[in-house]
Design an enzyme around this catalytic site. Structure first.
Site, PDB file in Angstrom:
ATOM      1  N   HIS B  36       0.755  -1.206  -0.034  1.00 10.28           N
ATOM      2  CA  HIS B  36       0.285  -0.065   0.016  1.00 10.28           C
ATOM      3  C   HIS B  36       0.909   1.252   0.051  1.00 10.28           C
ATOM      4  CE1 HIS B  36      -3.692  -2.262   0.645  1.00 10.28           C
ATOM      5  NE2 HIS B  36      -4.425  -1.186   0.625  1.00 10.28           N
ATOM      6  N   LYS B 101      -9.923  -8.180   7.945  1.00  8.74           N
ATOM      7  CA  LYS B 101     -10.634  -8.194   9.313  1.00  8.74           C
ATOM      8  C   LYS B 101     -10.405  -7.151  10.218  1.00  8.74           C
ATOM      9  CE  LYS B 101      -6.769 -10.525  11.638  1.00  8.74           C
ATOM     10  NZ  LYS B 101      -6.642  -9.696  12.840  1.00  8.74           N
TER      11      LYS B 101
END
Lengths: 279, 183
Positions: B36, B101
């Site tokens: 990222h 999650k």
């Protein structure tokens, strides 16, 4: 003096790591089964069933239970009548870690904190030593995942905060953690010592087998109360809502400074992978 | 159980609500922390991304190494909040779904509303089971990041839950409130 070759320690550690990463320990499996019986939330039950199914798949496919095969954490009890020949005990354990994570196809997760460059072999292991009587070396291992570790907290509380303050801090920690640390969790709490000692106690408490009672009745009572309070938060398995947020709470306590009340809460995920060997 | 295949359109996103169970099939892309960081640097430098992000799903995962003969190792979701700083810029470029999650930031939830996208939750700690729904895996960028490299996965009936939808719905908030003080 009994001597153990460092090579034998490395190989034993390697096997311990590989086995623990693939085969969910009996106590963890049983605890999750109990959670499934207790859970009233439908999505919570579905998550627990998937977790138990995952344990079966990992075993039959010989695959790690979780992709986060953790930092390698060890508690070692070194008897006064035994010594290590060859490399140092620390080097032997690190070599076993290196081999275990490489030969077991486990993920290497240690990296430089600034550059974030992976070290490549999952060393250094985190090793805590205790010295005991006898001529044996007991090595306890846990694969400690980052997601649950990140939700852990430490608090240098005021002595006046007392037991009530400790309980509130632990419950708040789990409330803030919510779905992040892969609930249902095992919550290890270290009380006393000093700043670093409380954290080591919290980690050590996670090594107590699930289903085993705390030998101190006062701490046992506190664990039961905390378990109830944490399960009333409502987070549930994977945070989808439910009454099983905590599988167990474990507490260890030691004397501290008259000015201090150090409290560390170490959160462990449901994939509680641990094992031990005695050489 | 809703079946989804990327690229996801605004219409498909509009039909998803927090709490829905979905089965995802087709191509998805993996990226976690360091990937990222690099993707955002490319955007800042106005350079192209290693894959066309429009309508796609990013899975936050860093799998274990595949053994000989395996498609992929254990491959469950990692905690998503660490990508919160980067996610809105990717959503603005057309990213329609993220699988991970744990909770997301308000900025990410706002971006889901503004650009019509969703956040899916997969079951953490079920990496062996989840890997069974992954049919192929190919590194397409940042091989030096090892497990954190960007992979193109082909999945079949990958199980996930809609956690945050484009209407502000939040499975974690609702689920918790439903069971708060139930014992």
């Amino acid at each position: 003096m009994r001597f153990i070759a460092s090579e034998d320690i490395s190989n034993a550690v390697k096997n311990l790591i590989i086995n623990s990463s693939v085969n969910l320990p009996e106590d963890t499996y049983k605890s999750l089964k109990v959670a499934l019986e207790n859970e009233i939330s439908e999505s919570g039950k579905a998550v627990l069933k998937a977790i138990l199914l995952n344990a079966g798949v990992a075993k039959s496919d010989n695959k790690p239970l979780c992709q986060d095969t953790g930092l390698a954490v060890f508690f070692v009890e070194l008897g006064s009548g035994v010594s290590v020949s060859g490399k140092t005990l620390t080097e032997a354990i690190n070599e076993g870690t290196r081999r275990g994570y490489e030969e077991g196809y486990l993920r290497k997760s240690t990296c430089d904190p600034f550059t974030r460059k992976n070290i490549g072999d999952n060393t250094p292991a985190i090793i805590h030593y205790e010295f005991t009587e006898g001529d044996r070396i007991k090595i306890m291992y846990a694969a400690k995942g980052g997601g649950s570790e990140n939700m852990s907290r430490i608090n240098m509380m005021r002595p006046a905060d007392g037991k009530e303050g400790i309980i509130d801090f632990a419950v708040e920690t789990m409330r803030l953690a919510g779905p992040n640390p892969c609930p249902p969790n095992i919550i290890g709490i270290g009380i006393g010592g000093n700043f670093e000692r409380s954290a080591i106690l919290a980690k050590k408490s996670l090594f107590r087998k699930l289903g085993e009672k705390n030998p101190d009745p006062e701490l046992e009572e506190m664990e039961n109360l905390l378990m109830k309070k944490i399960n009333r938060i409502g987070t549930g398995p994977m945070g989808f809502g439910g009454i099983c947020t905590s599988l167990e709470v474990h507490i260890l306590k030691e004397p501290c400074h008259i000015a201090s009340l150090p409290v560390a809460v170490n959160v462990e995920c449901h994939s509680h992978r641990h094992g031990e060997i005695t050489l | 159980m809703k079946k989804l295949t990327p690229p996801l359109t605004d219409e498909i996103i509009a039909g998803l609500r927090a709490g829905d169970q979905v089965l995802i099939s087709g191509k998805i892309y993996t990226a976690r922390d360091q990937a990222h960081y690099r993707l955002i640097k490319l955007i800042e430098e106005a350079k192209p991304l290693p894959f066309d992000i429009n309508g796609q799903i990013i899975y936050y995962v860093g799998p274990t190494p595949a053994k000989p003969g395996e498609v992929i190792g254990s491959a469950g979701p990692t905690t998503s909040y660490r990508m919160d700083k980067y996610a809105p810029a990717l959503i603005a470029l057309g990213l329609k779904g993220m699988i991970g999650k744990g909770k997301r930031s308000q900025e990410v939830k706002d971006a889901l509303k503004k650009y019509k996208a969703v956040y899916f939750g997969a079951i953490g700690g079920a990496g062996a089971l989840i890997s069974k729904s992954i049919r192929s895996s190919r590194i397409i960028a940042y091989e030096d990041l090892l497990s954190e490299a960007v992979r193109e996965l082909v999945v079949k009936d990958f199980p996930a839950y809609v956690v945050n939808d484009m209407y502000g719905g939040d499975l974690y908030e609702k689920g918790r409130l439903d069971f708060e003080n139930k014992i």
